[in-house]
Motif scaffolding. Structure first.
Motif, PDB file in Angstrom:
ATOM      1  N   GLU A  60      31.213  20.707  32.647  1.00 25.72           N
ATOM      2  CA  GLU A  60      31.471  21.489  34.027  1.00 25.72           C
ATOM      3  C   GLU A  60      32.946  22.350  33.998  1.00 25.72           C
ATOM      4  O   GLU A  60      34.021  21.797  33.290  1.00 25.72           O
ATOM      5  CB  GLU A  60      31.565  20.725  35.050  1.00 25.72           C
ATOM      6  CG  GLU A  60      30.097  20.177  35.419  1.00 25.72           C
ATOM      7  CD  GLU A  60      29.927  19.599  36.726  1.00 25.72           C
ATOM      8  OE1 GLU A  60      30.866  19.580  37.600  1.00 25.72           O
ATOM      9  OE2 GLU A  60      28.936  18.936  37.037  1.00 25.72           O
ATOM     10  N   GLY A  61      32.965  23.362  34.520  1.00 25.19           N
ATOM     11  CA  GLY A  61      34.299  24.258  34.665  1.00 25.19           C
ATOM     12  C   GLY A  61      34.046  25.295  35.498  1.00 25.19           C
ATOM     13  O   GLY A  61      32.935  25.349  36.181  1.00 25.19           O
ATOM     14  N   ILE A  62      35.090  25.959  35.710  1.00 23.18           N
ATOM     15  CA  ILE A  62      35.100  27.177  37.001  1.00 23.18           C
ATOM     16  C   ILE A  62      35.546  28.480  36.272  1.00 23.18           C
ATOM     17  O   ILE A  62      36.290  28.417  35.084  1.00 23.18           O
ATOM     18  CB  ILE A  62      36.076  26.692  38.054  1.00 23.18           C
ATOM     19  CG1 ILE A  62      37.512  26.573  37.668  1.00 23.18           C
ATOM     20  CG2 ILE A  62      35.606  25.586  38.841  1.00 23.18           C
ATOM     21  CD1 ILE A  62      38.503  26.619  38.659  1.00 23.18           C
ATOM     22  N   VAL A  63      35.211  29.577  37.062  1.00 29.46           N
ATOM     23  CA  VAL A  63      35.620  30.937  36.371  1.00 29.46           C
ATOM     24  C   VAL A  63      36.263  31.433  37.578  1.00 29.46           C
ATOM     25  O   VAL A  63      35.694  31.561  38.699  1.00 29.46           O
ATOM     26  CB  VAL A  63      34.520  31.758  36.077  1.00 29.46           C
ATOM     27  CG1 VAL A  63      34.837  32.996  35.497  1.00 29.46           C
ATOM     28  CG2 VAL A  63      33.652  30.860  34.939  1.00 29.46           C
ATOM     29  N   ASP A  64      37.493  31.815  37.379  1.00 28.55           N
ATOM     30  CA  ASP A  64      37.976  32.658  38.554  1.00 28.55           C
ATOM     31  C   ASP A  64      38.042  34.052  38.206  1.00 28.55           C
ATOM     32  O   ASP A  64      38.675  34.647  37.027  1.00 28.55           O
ATOM     33  CB  ASP A  64      39.493  32.122  38.408  1.00 28.55           C
ATOM     34  CG  ASP A  64      39.805  30.948  39.451  1.00 28.55           C
ATOM     35  OD1 ASP A  64      39.296  30.599  40.445  1.00 28.55           O
ATOM     36  OD2 ASP A  64      40.307  29.850  38.713  1.00 28.55           O
ATOM     37  N   ILE A  65      37.934  34.915  39.245  1.00 27.03           N
ATOM     38  CA  ILE A  65      37.816  36.351  39.123  1.00 27.03           C
ATOM     39  C   ILE A  65      38.742  37.080  40.271  1.00 27.03           C
ATOM     40  O   ILE A  65      38.551  36.602  41.334  1.00 27.03           O
ATOM     41  CB  ILE A  65      36.391  36.931  39.078  1.00 27.03           C
ATOM     42  CG1 ILE A  65      35.270  36.250  38.282  1.00 27.03           C
ATOM     43  CG2 ILE A  65      36.401  38.313  39.156  1.00 27.03           C
ATOM     44  CD1 ILE A  65      34.269  36.598  38.327  1.00 27.03           C
ATOM     45  N   ASP A  66      39.576  37.582  39.675  1.00 32.86           N
ATOM     46  CA  ASP A  66      40.676  38.244  40.750  1.00 32.86           C
ATOM     47  C   ASP A  66      40.374  40.114  40.518  1.00 32.86           C
ATOM     48  O   ASP A  66      40.251  40.264  39.144  1.00 32.86           O
ATOM     49  CB  ASP A  66      42.037  37.937  40.348  1.00 32.86           C
ATOM     50  CG  ASP A  66      42.562  36.702  40.698  1.00 32.86           C
ATOM     51  OD1 ASP A  66      42.577  36.300  42.005  1.00 32.86           O
ATOM     52  OD2 ASP A  66      42.703  35.701  40.049  1.00 32.86           O
ATOM     53  N   ALA A  67      40.168  40.430  41.597  1.00 35.08           N
ATOM     54  CA  ALA A  67      40.163  41.902  41.712  1.00 35.08           C
ATOM     55  C   ALA A  67      41.427  42.565  42.519  1.00 35.08           C
ATOM     56  O   ALA A  67      41.698  42.147  43.399  1.00 35.08           O
ATOM     57  CB  ALA A  67      38.975  42.521  42.463  1.00 35.08           C
ATOM     58  N   ILE A  68      42.166  43.406  41.441  1.00 39.37           N
ATOM     59  CA  ILE A  68      43.195  43.867  42.121  1.00 39.37           C
ATOM     60  C   ILE A  68      43.091  45.520  41.973  1.00 39.37           C
ATOM     61  O   ILE A  68      42.680  46.061  41.047  1.00 39.37           O
ATOM     62  CB  ILE A  68      44.616  43.756  41.147  1.00 39.37           C
ATOM     63  CG1 ILE A  68      44.667  42.173  41.311  1.00 39.37           C
ATOM     64  CG2 ILE A  68      45.801  44.150  41.665  1.00 39.37           C
ATOM     65  CD1 ILE A  68      44.317  41.276  39.962  1.00 39.37           C
ATOM     66  N   TYR A  69      43.317  46.266  43.162  1.00 41.43           N
ATOM     67  CA  TYR A  69      43.079  47.604  43.115  1.00 41.43           C
ATOM     68  C   TYR A  69      43.975  48.353  44.024  1.00 41.43           C
ATOM     69  O   TYR A  69      44.649  47.797  44.827  1.00 41.43           O
ATOM     70  CB  TYR A  69      41.614  48.031  43.543  1.00 41.43           C
ATOM     71  CG  TYR A  69      41.221  47.394  44.982  1.00 41.43           C
ATOM     72  CD1 TYR A  69      41.523  48.019  46.307  1.00 41.43           C
ATOM     73  CD2 TYR A  69      40.686  46.069  45.133  1.00 41.43           C
ATOM     74  CE1 TYR A  69      41.201  47.752  47.364  1.00 41.43           C
ATOM     75  CE2 TYR A  69      40.606  45.462  46.297  1.00 41.43           C
ATOM     76  CZ  TYR A  69      40.639  46.440  47.370  1.00 41.43           C
ATOM     77  OH  TYR A  69      40.417  45.787  48.541  1.00 41.43           O
ATOM     78  N   ASN A  70      44.096  49.533  43.507  1.00 37.32           N
ATOM     79  CA  ASN A  70      44.956  50.631  44.575  1.00 37.32           C
ATOM     80  C   ASN A  70      44.283  52.007  44.140  1.00 37.32           C
ATOM     81  O   ASN A  70      43.214  52.064  43.725  1.00 37.32           O
ATOM     82  CB  ASN A  70      46.498  50.449  43.986  1.00 37.32           C
ATOM     83  CG  ASN A  70      46.797  50.930  42.721  1.00 37.32           C
ATOM     84  OD1 ASN A  70      45.976  51.794  42.083  1.00 37.32           O
ATOM     85  ND2 ASN A  70      47.667  50.671  42.112  1.00 37.32           N
ATOM     86  N   THR A  71      44.933  52.893  44.584  1.00 38.88           N
ATOM     87  CA  THR A  71      44.204  54.375  44.564  1.00 38.88           C
ATOM     88  C   THR A  71      44.152  54.751  43.021  1.00 38.88           C
ATOM     89  O   THR A  71      43.493  55.633  42.719  1.00 38.88           O
ATOM     90  CB  THR A  71      45.230  55.528  45.247  1.00 38.88           C
ATOM     91  OG1 THR A  71      46.666  55.419  44.598  1.00 38.88           O
ATOM     92  CG2 THR A  71      45.005  55.267  46.885  1.00 38.88           C
ATOM     93  N   ASP A  72      45.006  54.194  41.984  1.00 40.21           N
ATOM     94  CA  ASP A  72      44.892  54.605  40.577  1.00 40.21           C
ATOM     95  C   ASP A  72      43.826  53.871  39.729  1.00 40.21           C
ATOM     96  O   ASP A  72      43.452  54.295  38.568  1.00 40.21           O
ATOM     97  CB  ASP A  72      46.334  54.445  39.852  1.00 40.21           C
ATOM     98  CG  ASP A  72      47.335  55.503  40.840  1.00 40.21           C
ATOM     99  OD1 ASP A  72      47.188  56.568  41.096  1.00 40.21           O
ATOM    100  OD2 ASP A  72      48.581  55.050  40.830  1.00 40.21           O
ATOM    101  N   TYR A  73      43.799  52.574  40.197  1.00 38.02           N
ATOM    102  CA  TYR A  73      42.833  51.531  39.197  1.00 38.02           C
ATOM    103  C   TYR A  73      42.297  50.641  39.862  1.00 38.02           C
ATOM    104  O   TYR A  73      42.537  50.068  40.976  1.00 38.02           O
ATOM    105  CB  TYR A  73      43.761  51.229  38.034  1.00 38.02           C
ATOM    106  CG  TYR A  73      44.870  50.242  38.391  1.00 38.02           C
ATOM    107  CD1 TYR A  73      44.550  48.641  38.652  1.00 38.02           C
ATOM    108  CD2 TYR A  73      46.039  50.470  38.797  1.00 38.02           C
ATOM    109  CE1 TYR A  73      45.414  47.987  39.068  1.00 38.02           C
ATOM    110  CE2 TYR A  73      47.173  49.649  39.212  1.00 38.02           C
ATOM    111  CZ  TYR A  73      46.689  48.430  39.317  1.00 38.02           C
ATOM    112  OH  TYR A  73      47.475  47.476  39.845  1.00 38.02           O
ATOM    113  N   ILE A  74      41.292  50.142  39.210  1.00 30.59           N
ATOM    114  CA  ILE A  74      40.735  48.702  39.717  1.00 30.59           C
ATOM    115  C   ILE A  74      40.764  47.651  38.572  1.00 30.59           C
ATOM    116  O   ILE A  74      40.442  48.192  37.266  1.00 30.59           O
ATOM    117  CB  ILE A  74      39.276  48.858  40.311  1.00 30.59           C
ATOM    118  CG1 ILE A  74      38.939  47.197  40.779  1.00 30.59           C
ATOM    119  CG2 ILE A  74      38.200  49.349  39.262  1.00 30.59           C
ATOM    120  CD1 ILE A  74      37.769  47.619  41.851  1.00 30.59           C
TER     121      ILE A  74
END
Length: 141
Positions: A60-74
């Motif tokens: 068992e384990g976890i997967v963390d997903i972060d989304a960081i965005y601004n007008t130039d990129y995601i």
């Protein structure tokens, strides 16, 4: 200033059903069009599925997903504490071969590379950190 959203998944295949809603929500907030959202969903699904299926070798384990965005990129950052694996070291799948001739595997990371502008892997503090970046076009007037 960048905005950030976070999603944590258990490494179970059924947890992946949470991913499209997360990607859709983040992308809509970032003002991304539907065609690109579909591509980003595919890239994230491929990358996250590999982690869920292979990172923890049945544990068992976890997967963390972060989304960081601004007008130039995601940017999506996928982090796990599973076995070290750098998908950026995999050779691209040979798409000139027929499906029968091609070895199994490798197509997912190929798709991710085709969709994203940048795919970066780091092993930091005992974690796999896969960063996927897509540059955004300025909105047309």
């Amino acid at each position: 200033m960048p905005y950030q959203e976070h999603l944590t998944l258990k490494n179970k295949v059924e947890e992946l059903t949470k991913l499209p809603e997360f990607v859709d929500t983040v992308c809509e907030k970032a003002g991304i069009d539907m065609a690109l959202i579909a591509c980003l969903n595919l890239a994230l699904e491929e990358a996250a599925t590999n982690v869920v299926l292979y990172a923890y070798e049945g544990q068992e384990g976890i997967v963390d997903i972060d989304a960081i965005y601004n007008t130039d990129y995601i940017k999506f950052v996928i982090t796990d504490t599973g076995i070290p694996f750098d998908p950026t070291q995999k050779e691209d799948a040979d798409t000139t071969l027929s499906a029968e001739e091609r070895p199994i595997g490798g197509l997912g990371i190929f798709l991710v590379r085709q969709i994203m502008d940048s795919v970066i892997y780091e092993r930091t503090d005992g974690k796999n950190v896969l960063t996927l970046i897509k540059k955004l076009e300025p909105a047309k007037e």
